[in-house]
Design a protein around this motif. Structure first.
Motif, short mmCIF file in Angstrom:
data_model
loop_
_atom_site.label_atom_id
_atom_site.label_comp_id
_atom_site.label_asym_id
_atom_site.label_seq_id
_atom_site.Cartn_x
_atom_site.Cartn_y
_atom_site.Cartn_z
N GLN A 16 7.80 9.07 0.35
CA GLN A 16 6.83 7.98 0.33
C GLN A 16 5.74 8.32 -0.68
O GLN A 16 5.28 9.45 -0.75
N HIS A 17 5.33 7.31 -1.43
CA HIS A 17 4.28 7.50 -2.44
C HIS A 17 3.13 6.56 -2.11
O HIS A 17 3.35 5.39 -1.80
N PHE A 18 1.90 7.10 -2.21
CA PHE A 18 0.71 6.33 -1.85
C PHE A 18 -0.19 6.14 -3.06
O PHE A 18 -0.24 6.99 -3.94
N TRP A 45 0.82 -1.22 0.00
CA TRP A 45 0.00 0.00 0.00
C TRP A 45 0.85 1.27 0.00
O TRP A 45 0.33 2.37 0.26
N ARG A 46 2.15 1.14 -0.30
CA ARG A 46 3.02 2.31 -0.35
C ARG A 46 4.21 1.98 -1.23
O ARG A 46 4.58 0.82 -1.36
N ARG A 47 4.80 2.98 -1.86
CA ARG A 47 6.10 2.83 -2.47
C ARG A 47 7.04 3.83 -1.81
O ARG A 47 6.64 4.95 -1.50
N GLU A 48 8.27 3.39 -1.61
CA GLU A 48 9.23 4.19 -0.86
C GLU A 48 10.47 4.41 -1.71
O GLU A 48 10.95 3.49 -2.37
#
Ligand SMILES: [Zn+2]
Length: 325
Positions: free
Chosen positions: A181-183, A171-174
């Motif tokens: 952080q990208h959601f 549920w996230r990319r880092e």
């Protein structure tokens, strides 16, 4: 708002268990449960297992390994009995595209898993429109499709360009370089029925199926309220000024990752100026004619959208007086 019968992708069968997403040990324990299942997506299309019982969207986790492993895996949540449901995005080369007759309205790519005739890739509109799986399962597929549409296009950080890593159980990319952080995104779309007395405003886009008229719609823009977006879109597409705007209901629309926000708007005039770029036609329809369209008995074979779409429920709610515009 009670559930709207037949509305697609809105059944919400899962406890999303978001508190577990930051707990890798808990996620691993769920993954090891014998009742754990996974919905599988490849190139934006769900993968279903065909058997004599029908089409099954919830597969065994071992299937994912057999198909070359997941490019991204996510914990979607827990079914009412507690069984965990994961989602897996296959690598693009796990499937082969045999044909593509997509027409801008329907995804008509023919995708297959080589050597696996029992696995069927079917576009999500067809799954919901045809009732190919139960409504709760179509909702689970919708969540997976929307989430993976985002992942598949966010491999690199939009801030610095470095390759990003998956976090929070999908549920996230880092970004390891700049730490951003990208959601996952959800793009709000307003879809609205302008009404005036005993008539409502419907339009059709060139890409619509023949004879279909629907509520007008458009993306909400940064800095706008829902009400402002509704009024702006109706003015832009049909030249009609509107006063009061009332919220009706919303619908996840995973094409690729929208939320349709359904509203009624009170029109302040009847003089239409059609935006020919956006619409092929727009006109006022009397209530009787709209009822005929909903009941598939219109003399010119004009039709409203099917019940899986929120536009159907907006139009029906007004036409049959459940909502007084
Ligand atoms: Zn970065």
């Amino acid at each position: 708002m009670t559930a709207l019968e037949g509305l697609g992708y809105a059944a919400a069968p899962l406890d999303r268990a978001s508190a577990l997403r930051e707990d890798p040990a808990a996620v691993a324990a769920l993954r090891a449960r014998p009742d754990a299942r996974v919905v599988v997506v490849a190139r934006d299309m769900p993968v279903l297992l065909e058997s004599e019982a029908g089409l099954e969207p919830l597969l065994m986790l071992a299937e994912v390994e057999a198909l070359g492993g997941a490019r991204v895996e996510a914990l979607l949540g827990l079914l009412p009995g507690g069984a965990p449901v994961f989602a897996a995005l296959l690598k693009d080369d796990a499937v082969v595209q045999q044909a593509d007759s997509s027409d801008g309205f329907l995804d008509q790519r023919v995708l297959v898993v080589p050597g696996r005739d029992d696995l069927k890739l079917i576009d999500l509109r067809s799954i919901a429109a045809g009732g190919l799986v139960a409504a709760p399962e179509a909702s689970i597929l919708a969540a997976a499709k929307a989430l993976f549409a985002w992942h598949a296009r966010r491999s690199f950080c939009s801030n610095c360009g470095a390759r990003t890593l998956v976090g929070a159980a999908g549920w996230r990319r880092e970004c390891p370089a700049c730490k951003m952080q990208h959601f996952p995104r959800t793009d709000p779309v307003v879809i609205m029925l302008a009404v005036d007395g005993d008539a409502c405003l419907l339009g059709r886009q060139r890409r619509f199926p023949k004879g279909m008229y629907s509520a007008l719609a458009g993306f909400l823009e940064p800095g706008e309220t829902i009400e402002q977006a509704v009024r702006r879109e109706i003015m832009e597409e049909a030249g009609i000024a509107c006063g009061e705007v009332r919220y009706f209901a919303s619908q996840p629309w995973p094409f690729p990752s929208s939320l349709m926000i359904g509203c009624f708007a009170e029109a302040q005039s009847r003089t239409i100026t059609v935006d020919q770029v956006e619409l092929e036609d727009a006109r006022w329809f009397p209530r009787d004619e709209v009822r005929a369209m909903l009941e598939k008995r219109h003399p010119d074979r004009l039709a409203a959208p099917i019940p899986m779409a929120i536009a159907h429920h907006l139009i029906k709610g007004w036409a049959f007086g459940h909502f007084v515009g």
